[in-house]
Design a protein around this motif. Structure first.
Motif, PDB file in Angstrom:
ATOM      1  N   GLN A   1      -4.907  -9.586  30.564  1.00 22.08           N
ATOM      2  CA  GLN A   1      -5.242  -9.314  31.554  1.00 22.08           C
ATOM      3  C   GLN A   1      -7.130  -8.254  31.012  1.00 22.08           C
TER       4      GLN A   1
ATOM      5  N   HIS B   1     -12.726 -11.880  42.790  1.00 21.58           N
ATOM      6  CA  HIS B   1     -12.779 -12.651  41.703  1.00 21.58           C
ATOM      7  C   HIS B   1     -13.619 -14.041  41.460  1.00 21.58           C
TER       8      HIS B   1
ATOM      9  N   TRP C   1     -15.996  -8.847  35.428  1.00 26.27           N
ATOM     10  CA  TRP C   1     -15.101  -7.943  36.932  1.00 26.27           C
ATOM     11  C   TRP C   1     -15.320  -7.214  37.394  1.00 26.27           C
TER      12      TRP C   1
ATOM     13  N   GLU D   1      -3.785 -12.672  39.397  1.00 30.33           N
ATOM     14  CA  GLU D   1      -4.728 -13.439  38.749  1.00 30.33           C
ATOM     15  C   GLU D   1      -3.733 -13.144  37.069  1.00 30.33           C
TER      16      GLU D   1
ATOM     17  N   PHE E   1      -5.867 -15.126  34.060  1.00 33.69           N
ATOM     18  CA  PHE E   1      -6.954 -15.222  32.846  1.00 33.69           C
ATOM     19  C   PHE E   1      -6.939 -16.673  31.740  1.00 33.69           C
TER      20      PHE E   1
ATOM     21  N   LEU F   1     -11.140 -17.766  36.158  1.00 36.47           N
ATOM     22  CA  LEU F   1      -9.791 -16.090  36.572  1.00 36.47           C
ATOM     23  C   LEU F   1      -8.800 -17.099  38.015  1.00 36.47           C
TER      24      LEU F   1
END
Length: 496
Positions: free
Chosen positions: A53, A360, A393, A475, A477, A481
């Motif tokens: 992440q 997101h 993000w 999420e 990656f 995403l």
């Protein structure tokens, strides 16, 4: 024998890395002008500090080292930006110095990086030409009006599948991705690339997914460029295979179009016809057509389907927001046919979409590259060739920018009129500046219209045994995403 060669290769690699480490250690005086950051280890730098992440890890580092910090990812100097103020320098006020991108080794397969618009610097004549082609033939007001009925029909194709699968759980992301492939392909060259009514014959879908999977893999060749020639993970080798399959696929379409134009003396008036006219006028080469089509169809389909899935996940997780969004859509379209141009009458739905994009972003980290040595960025000096990441993000989750940043609250975008263009750099779903997403005019029409159809014509339930709080918003990656657990939903048709 193979084992002996493996040991020799490892020994050679260690020797070369050690030698390079000594060479690069002499440059520590230059590093004094870099932003602060975690102390790198010899050779590998800060690679071990990352996880699966990176957008979250970078946000954590920003809290420790500030809105601009530096990392050493292998031998690559990396600058990470996590505030609107510094992001504006990268994307707007000094974008002429940061409008290139570091090229993943995968994209060097068959020399694609010299022709793919995404990886060309803004100073490239080909980049300027390709952007102009897209702006004129795809995303101008006139072009968008010409393809409006195509978008509407392909959105209807998606909702028709929901009708056929009514009452049963389905993975909405896969269906959306397939439907968007056909929407984008019809806009580009007036034909479907897959049959969304059939689970078989999905070779093109699989090709795109395989490509996305390869692009998302960490590649040792990107962290240690001197190892590129070895292609240790065979990522570039696989990329070459994918590239040849794309070219073969699009060559069939191009040949069929040429035959049609010759035998009928007319054309469809789509992007492909415009590109073939340019080939005839020697403005582009035929080789460039599959590359441009490949780039447009992959990026458009993936990012739109990812965003719609996240919007639906957040609404299912928040029944109050779902009820309000559905009530707005159904009130507006209770006595008329749902038309794309009427989405301006859906402010709450637009706010829901923006809020989901803030939480997101389809592209959580915008990659850029310093094109000039010694550029001042946030009070620090960035060396030429350094990778510069804008962590969209982190900006979207910055408590100094957004109140309760981790809470899904669409109302904030009714109070704060942030546009999709990223002018203030506090909301960057499509980037900003020279390297912003060229497809923005297309995307901001498709996503609200498709969601309005879905909310107007269906109630959405979770599979048996699930409650709204059980929707997993974790999420994953990759290139974008994505949802770590694909959203499973049950469509229930309603009569408006």
């Amino acid at each position: 024998m193979e084992l002996t060669l493996s040991f020799l290769l490892i020994a050679l690699t260690i020797f070369l890395l050690s030698t390079l480490s000594k060479l690069f250690s002499s440059s520590h005086n230059c590093n004094a002008l870099l932003p602060p950051g975690p102390t790198p280890l010899p050779i590998i730098g800060n690679l071990l500090a990352l996880d699966d992440q990176p957008h979250r890890k970078f946000a954590h580092f920003a809290k420790v080292y500030g809105p601009i910090f530096s990392l050493k990812l292998g031998l690559t100097t990396t600058i990470v930006v996590s505030s609107p103020k510094v992001a504006r320098e990268v994307l707007q006020t000094k974008d002429e110095f940061f409008s290139a991108r570091s090229v993943p080794d995968l994209m060097r397969a068959c020399n694609q990086h010299n022709e793919v618009m995404t990886f060309l610097p803004s100073t490239s004549p080909q980049w300027k030409r390709d952007r102009a082609i897209c702006a004129t033939n795809l995303f101008s007001v006139r072009s968008l009006e010409r393809t409006r009925e195509i978008r509407a029909q392909k959105a209807r194709d998606i909702t028709n599948i929901f009708c056929k699968k009514a009452g049963y759980p389905l993975c909405i992301g896969d269906l959306l991705f397939s439907g968007m492939l056909n929407m984008v392909s019809n806009v580009l060259f007036s034909q479907d690339v897959i049959d969304i009514n059939c689970d078989s014959g999905q070779e093109f879908t699989e090709l795109i997914k395989e490509t996305i999977n390869e692009v998302g893999k960490p590649n040792v060749s990107d962290f240690f460029p001197f190892l590129r020639f070895l292609d240790l993970q065979r990522i570039r080798h696989n990329g070459a295979g994918h590239y040849r399959r794309y070219c073969k696929f699009f060559d069939v379409i191009i040949e069929a179009r040429l035959q049609y134009r010759t035998s009928n003396g007319k054309n469809y008036g789509d992007l492909l016809d415009s590109l073939l006219d340019m080939v005839a006028e020697s403005n582009i080469t035929r080789r460039e057509i599959p590359i441009l089509l490949m780039e447009l169809i992959g990026a458009g389909s993936d990012n739109i389907s990812i965003t719609v899935e996240w919007v639906m996940a957040e609404l299912l997780h928040d029944p109050v927001a779902m009820a309000r969004a559905q009530a707005e859509v159904r009130q507006v379209f209770s006595s008329q046919t749902l038309e794309e141009q009427d989405i301006v009458n859906l402010p709450y739905l637009q706010a829901v979409i923006k809020e989901a994009m803030r939480l997101h972003p389809a592209v959580p980290i915008l990659p850029h590259k310093a094109m000039k040595d010694g550029v001042d960025l946030g009070g620090y000096i960035v060396p030429k060739g350094a990778t510069v990441f804008v962590n969209t993000w982190a900006i979207g989750h910055n408590s100094q920018v957004w109140n309760e940043p981790d809470v899904f609250r669409p109302e904030r975008f009714l109070e704060k009129q942030s546009g999709f263009h990223g002018k203030e750099c506090d909301f960057l779903p499509f980037g900003s500046g020279r390297k912003s997403c060229p497809g923005l005019p297309f995307v901001v029409k498709v996503i609200p219209y498709l969601l309005a159809l879905m909310l107007a014509e269906f109630d959405w339930r979770l599979p048996d045994g699930m409650e709204h709080k059980d929707v997993d918003l974790t999420e994953k990656f990759t290139v974008g995403l994505k949802m770590a657990v694909p959203l499973s939903v049950v469509p229930v048709p309603v009569n408006i």
